[in-house]
Scaffold this motif. Structure first.
Motif, PDB file in Angstrom:
ATOM      1  N   ARG A  37       0.839  -1.210   0.000  1.00 19.06           N
ATOM      2  CA  ARG A  37       0.000   0.000   0.000  1.00 19.06           C
ATOM      3  C   ARG A  37       0.873   1.259   0.000  1.00 19.06           C
ATOM      4  N   GLN A  38       1.981   1.226   0.736  1.00 24.62           N
ATOM      5  CA  GLN A  38       2.881   2.375   0.771  1.00 24.62           C
ATOM      6  C   GLN A  38       3.507   2.611  -0.611  1.00 24.62           C
ATOM      7  N   ASP A  41       0.922   4.205  -2.829  1.00 26.80           N
ATOM      8  CA  ASP A  41       0.753   5.623  -2.511  1.00 26.80           C
ATOM      9  C   ASP A  41       1.909   6.446  -3.072  1.00 26.80           C
ATOM     10  N   GLU A  42       3.133   5.927  -2.961  1.00 25.92           N
ATOM     11  CA  GLU A  42       4.290   6.638  -3.494  1.00 25.92           C
ATOM     12  C   GLU A  42       4.216   6.749  -5.013  1.00 25.92           C
TER      13      GLU A  42
END
Length: 186
Positions: free
Chosen positions: A79-80, A83-84
């Motif tokens: 998920r990170q 998002d990035e």
């Protein structure tokens, strides 16, 4: 079941039929699958390195053909990382995150003369030798070292290395699907 009965009745029925309260998380499932796979892989590697004997060759075991193919599993970003990547669309100076490792999985199916099948598989980068892994699979099935076996596969290099490096008399042919794909590309 859903429309004529209430939610509570349906839930009670499902709890009786399915083990709903004995759930396992996805990370727990992943860890268990990884542990079982690691144990199977260690078992195969110990046999390949001569630490364990194979069953004796069975003259009644005849493999008609061995079909082998591979598939690439793409890395699913966390998920990170997702998002990035979204932020990198709006702020081009920020580099997008790496896509992560892709995994090449090899799977094969040996068809015996009686119609029964045995399957095997491995992750290409995780084995020391694809030829040794193929020979191991055939030895585990009780196939004699001098039995000729036809391998049906596509033109991938990993299969060519496995067949050429094998200590067995293997005959490799391309399957019709992949031959047609090559002609279509031409």
């Amino acid at each position: 079941m859903g429309s004529p009965s209430s939610y509570a009745v349906a839930t009670r029925l499902l709890k009786e039929i399915l083990p709903i309260d004995q759930t396992i998380s996805t990370s727990g499932l992943r860890n268990r699958v990884w542990a079982v796979g690691q144990e199977l892989d260690d078992h195969a590697e110990s046999a390949i390195h001569g630490e364990r004997d194979y069953p004796p060759a069975d003259p009644h075991v005849k493999i008609v053909a061995l079909a082998v193919d591979s598939a690439w599993l793409r890395h699913r970003p966390s998920r990170q990382e997702q998002d990035e990547a979204r932020l990198a669309q709006y702020f081009p100076s920020k580099r997008p995150p790496p896509t992560g490792p892709h995994v090449n999985i090899i799977a094969g199916r040996a068809v015996r003369d009686d119609g029964s099948c045995k399957v095997y598989g491995y992750v290409n980068r995780e084995v020391t030798s694809t030829a040794s892994r193929l020979d191991h699979f055939l030895s585990e099935q009780g196939v004699a070292n001098d039995q000729k076996i036809t391998i049906v596969s596509d033109g991938a290099g990993e299969f060519e290395k496995a067949v050429d490096g094998s200590r067995r008399p293997l005959n490799r042919i391309l399957d019709w699907f992949h031959i047609a794909m090559k002609f279509r590309a031409i």
